[in-house]
Design a protein around this motif. Structure first.
Motif, short mmCIF file in Angstrom:
data_model
loop_
_atom_site.label_atom_id
_atom_site.label_comp_id
_atom_site.label_asym_id
_atom_site.label_seq_id
_atom_site.Cartn_x
_atom_site.Cartn_y
_atom_site.Cartn_z
N SER A 63 0.81 -1.21 0.00
CA SER A 63 0.00 0.00 0.00
C SER A 63 0.85 1.26 0.00
CB SER A 63 -0.93 0.01 1.22
OG SER A 63 -1.80 -1.10 1.21
N LEU A 64 1.96 1.23 0.73
CA LEU A 64 2.76 2.43 0.91
C LEU A 64 3.90 2.58 -0.10
CD1 LEU A 64 2.97 2.46 4.81
CD2 LEU A 64 1.64 4.00 3.36
N ALA A 65 4.27 1.48 -0.75
CA ALA A 65 5.42 1.52 -1.65
C ALA A 65 5.37 2.66 -2.68
CB ALA A 65 5.57 0.18 -2.36
N PRO A 66 4.21 2.95 -3.30
CA PRO A 66 4.19 4.00 -4.33
C PRO A 66 4.47 5.41 -3.81
CG PRO A 66 2.31 2.52 -4.57
CD PRO A 66 2.92 2.23 -3.23
N VAL A 67 4.32 5.63 -2.49
CA VAL A 67 4.46 7.00 -1.98
C VAL A 67 5.66 7.17 -1.04
CG1 VAL A 67 2.04 7.62 -2.25
CG2 VAL A 67 2.78 6.47 -0.14
N LEU A 68 6.52 6.15 -0.95
CA LEU A 68 7.70 6.28 -0.11
C LEU A 68 8.65 7.31 -0.68
CD1 LEU A 68 8.52 2.56 0.80
CD2 LEU A 68 7.18 4.22 2.09
N ASN A 69 9.25 8.11 0.20
CA ASN A 69 10.19 9.15 -0.22
C ASN A 69 11.57 8.84 0.36
OD1 ASN A 69 11.36 11.42 -1.24
ND2 ASN A 69 10.29 12.84 0.09
N THR A 70 11.89 9.38 1.54
CA THR A 70 13.15 9.08 2.21
C THR A 70 12.89 8.91 3.69
OG1 THR A 70 13.84 11.33 2.87
CG2 THR A 70 14.29 10.65 0.58
N LYS A 71 13.85 8.26 4.36
CA LYS A 71 13.71 8.04 5.80
C LYS A 71 13.78 9.35 6.58
CE LYS A 71 18.66 7.13 6.53
NZ LYS A 71 19.65 6.14 7.02
N HIS A 72 14.28 10.40 5.94
CA HIS A 72 14.40 11.69 6.61
C HIS A 72 13.09 12.49 6.59
CE1 HIS A 72 18.70 11.09 6.98
NE2 HIS A 72 18.75 10.82 5.69
N SER A 73 12.17 12.10 5.71
CA SER A 73 10.93 12.86 5.60
C SER A 73 9.68 12.03 5.79
CB SER A 73 10.86 13.56 4.23
OG SER A 73 10.89 12.60 3.18
N ASP A 74 9.76 10.71 5.56
CA ASP A 74 8.57 9.87 5.72
C ASP A 74 8.15 9.78 7.18
OD1 ASP A 74 8.52 9.35 3.03
OD2 ASP A 74 9.55 7.43 3.17
N PRO A 75 6.84 9.77 7.46
CA PRO A 75 6.37 9.62 8.84
C PRO A 75 6.56 8.19 9.33
CG PRO A 75 4.51 9.62 7.34
CD PRO A 75 5.73 9.93 6.51
N PRO A 76 6.53 7.98 10.63
CA PRO A 76 6.71 6.63 11.17
C PRO A 76 5.50 5.74 10.90
CG PRO A 76 6.18 8.15 12.93
CD PRO A 76 6.37 8.99 11.70
N VAL A 77 5.78 4.48 10.67
CA VAL A 77 4.72 3.49 10.45
C VAL A 77 5.00 2.26 11.30
CG1 VAL A 77 3.57 2.00 8.77
CG2 VAL A 77 4.33 4.29 8.08
N LEU A 78 4.02 1.84 12.06
CA LEU A 78 4.09 0.59 12.82
C LEU A 78 3.10 -0.41 12.23
CD1 LEU A 78 4.06 1.83 16.55
CD2 LEU A 78 5.99 1.71 14.95
N VAL A 79 3.47 -1.68 12.26
CA VAL A 79 2.56 -2.75 11.87
C VAL A 79 2.35 -3.65 13.08
CG1 VAL A 79 2.22 -4.78 10.42
CG2 VAL A 79 3.21 -2.69 9.45
N LEU A 80 1.08 -3.95 13.38
CA LEU A 80 0.73 -4.84 14.48
C LEU A 80 -0.14 -5.97 13.96
CD1 LEU A 80 1.38 -2.04 15.92
CD2 LEU A 80 -0.18 -2.80 17.72
N ASP A 81 -0.02 -7.14 14.56
CA ASP A 81 -0.97 -8.20 14.26
C ASP A 81 -2.26 -7.91 15.00
OD1 ASP A 81 -0.95 -10.45 16.81
OD2 ASP A 81 0.62 -8.94 16.72
N GLU A 82 -3.34 -8.53 14.58
CA GLU A 82 -4.66 -8.17 15.12
C GLU A 82 -4.83 -8.53 16.58
OE1 GLU A 82 -7.17 -12.15 13.73
OE2 GLU A 82 -7.53 -10.24 12.72
N LEU A 83 -4.00 -9.43 17.11
CA LEU A 83 -4.09 -9.80 18.52
C LEU A 83 -3.18 -8.94 19.40
CD1 LEU A 83 -4.22 -13.70 18.28
CD2 LEU A 83 -6.12 -12.05 18.43
N GLY A 84 -2.38 -8.09 18.78
CA GLY A 84 -1.50 -7.21 19.55
C GLY A 84 -0.35 -7.94 20.21
N GLU A 85 0.11 -9.03 19.59
CA GLU A 85 1.21 -9.80 20.16
C GLU A 85 2.57 -9.31 19.68
OE1 GLU A 85 0.25 -13.80 19.08
OE2 GLU A 85 -1.06 -14.09 20.82
N TYR A 86 2.59 -8.65 18.52
CA TYR A 86 3.85 -8.19 17.93
C TYR A 86 3.72 -6.75 17.45
CZ TYR A 86 4.74 -13.19 17.91
OH TYR A 86 4.89 -14.50 18.29
#
Length: 267
Positions: A63-86
Motif C-alpha cells: 500500500s505504501l510503496a508507491p508513496v515512499l520518499n526518504t527516511k528523513h521525511s517519511d512519517p513513522p509506520v508501525l505494523v501490528l498483528d490483530e491480537l496485539g502480540e507483535y
C-alpha cells in the motif's frame, strides 16, 4: 508523538485492538476498513500522519510503496498483528521515531517488539536524563523515574546511569535519587548537550533561554548513552514531565564485533 496518529484496522479483532490503543493515545483516530484502502492510506502517509496499521506486513508494504520518499521525511509506520502480540516499526525507525514509538506501544500492550534495525546480539546501554526546578523533592523525581520505566517496560537494573546538565551537579534531589537507585550521576555542559539537538523530539525556546540547550532531559540521556558506547544514541522515551521535573530515556548499542575478511568470503 507530535504528529497526527491514524490507527487502521481491517478485521473485527483488529478494531478491538485499535480501540484499546486509542484509550492509550486519545489523540489518535481509528479508521476501520477505509475505502478505497490504498488511496486512504497513501493520502494519510503523504500528509505526514503517523500510522499504526493492524494488518499483514505485506499489505502495508504494497500500500505504501508507491508513496515512499526518504527516511528523513517519511512519517513513522508501525505494523501490528490483530491480537496485539507483535509490534513492528516498519518505516522511519530512527529518523522518524518509529523505533521509540514501537517501544512505548509494545510496553503498553506487553507485546513482543520486532526490531529489525537494531543488532539483537548486542546489549544496549540505557541512560536516564532528568531536569528539574531547583530543590525539586526526591519523591517527585522518584515517581517520575518510576513512570518512565513503566512506560518503556524497562527495569531499574537495565538503567546504566542518571544524568542532567552541569548546573544540576549539586541538585540534592537528583543526587539522592541516583544514590537510592545505586546509579552513577553524570552532568554535562551545554556544548556537549547541544550536540544532541538534532535528535530531540521537541525543542523548547524557553528552556534554551534559561539553560542554553533546547531540552535537558533528552539531551542528557542521549549524550550519556553515546559516551558509554561511542555509538549513535536514540531516544527510547521522549520527555515526560511533572510540574517540576522532566525525564527521558535513551539507549545506544556498542559497536558490533569486526569479523575478519576471510570469514565473509564464500558465505
Amino acid at each position: 508523538m507530535n504528529k497526527p496518529i491514524r490507527i487502521i484496522a481491517l478485521t473485527d479483532a483488529g478494531l478491538r485492538l485499535a480501540t484499546r490503543l486509542q484509550h492509550f493515545m486519545p489523540v489518535a483516530t481509528v479508521h476501520f476498513k477505509p475505502k478505497p484502502f490504498s488511496q486512504s492510506v497513501q493520502q494519510a502517509f503523504t500528509q505526514g500522519d503517523a500510522l499504526i496499521m493492524i494488518c499483514a506486513t505485506g499489505i502495508a508494504v504494497r500500500s505504501l510503496a508507491p508513496v515512499l520518499n526518504t527516511k528523513h521525511s517519511d512519517p513513522p509506520v508501525l505494523v501490528l498483528d490483530e491480537l496485539g502480540e507483535y509490534v513492528i516499526p516498519l518505516l522511519s525507525g530512527h529518523e522518524g521515531g518509529a523505533n521509540n514509538w514501537a517501544h512505548t506501544i509494545a510496553a503498553y500492550l506487553q507485546a513482543q517488539l520486532v526490531m529489525t534495525t537494531a543488532k539483537p546480539y548486542l546489549k544496549p546501554v540505557y541512560t536516564v536524563g532528568m531536569g528539574c526546578e531547583r530543590y525539586c523533592p526526591q519523591q517527585e523525581l522518584a515517581a517520575l523515574f518510576a513512570q518512565a520505566l513503566q512506560q518503556t517496560g524497562l527495569t531499574e537494573a537495565q538503567i546504566h546511569s542518571i544524568n542532567s546538565i552541569d548546573i544540576k551537579a549539586d541538585e540534592q534531589g537528583l543526587i539522592a535519587l541516583a544514590q537510592a537507585k545505586d546509579k552513577p550521576y553524570g552532568t554535562y555542559g551545554t556544548v556537549a548537550l547541544g550536540k544532541m539537538e538534532h535528535l530531540l523530539s521537541t525543542k523548547s525556546e524557553y528552556v534554551f533561554g534559561v539553560v542554553g540547550v533546547y531540552g535537558v532531559a533528552e539531551s542528557a540521556a542521549l549524550w550519556a548513552a553515546q559516551q558509554h558506547t561511542g555509538q549513535a544514541p536514540e531516544l527510547v522515551l521522549n520527555k515526560i514531565k511533572t510540574a517540576k521535573a522532566t525525564c527521558a530515556i535513551a539507549r545506544s548499542y556498542p559497536a558490533g564485533p569486526k569479523l575478519p575478511l576471510n570469514s565473509l568470503i564464500n558465505k
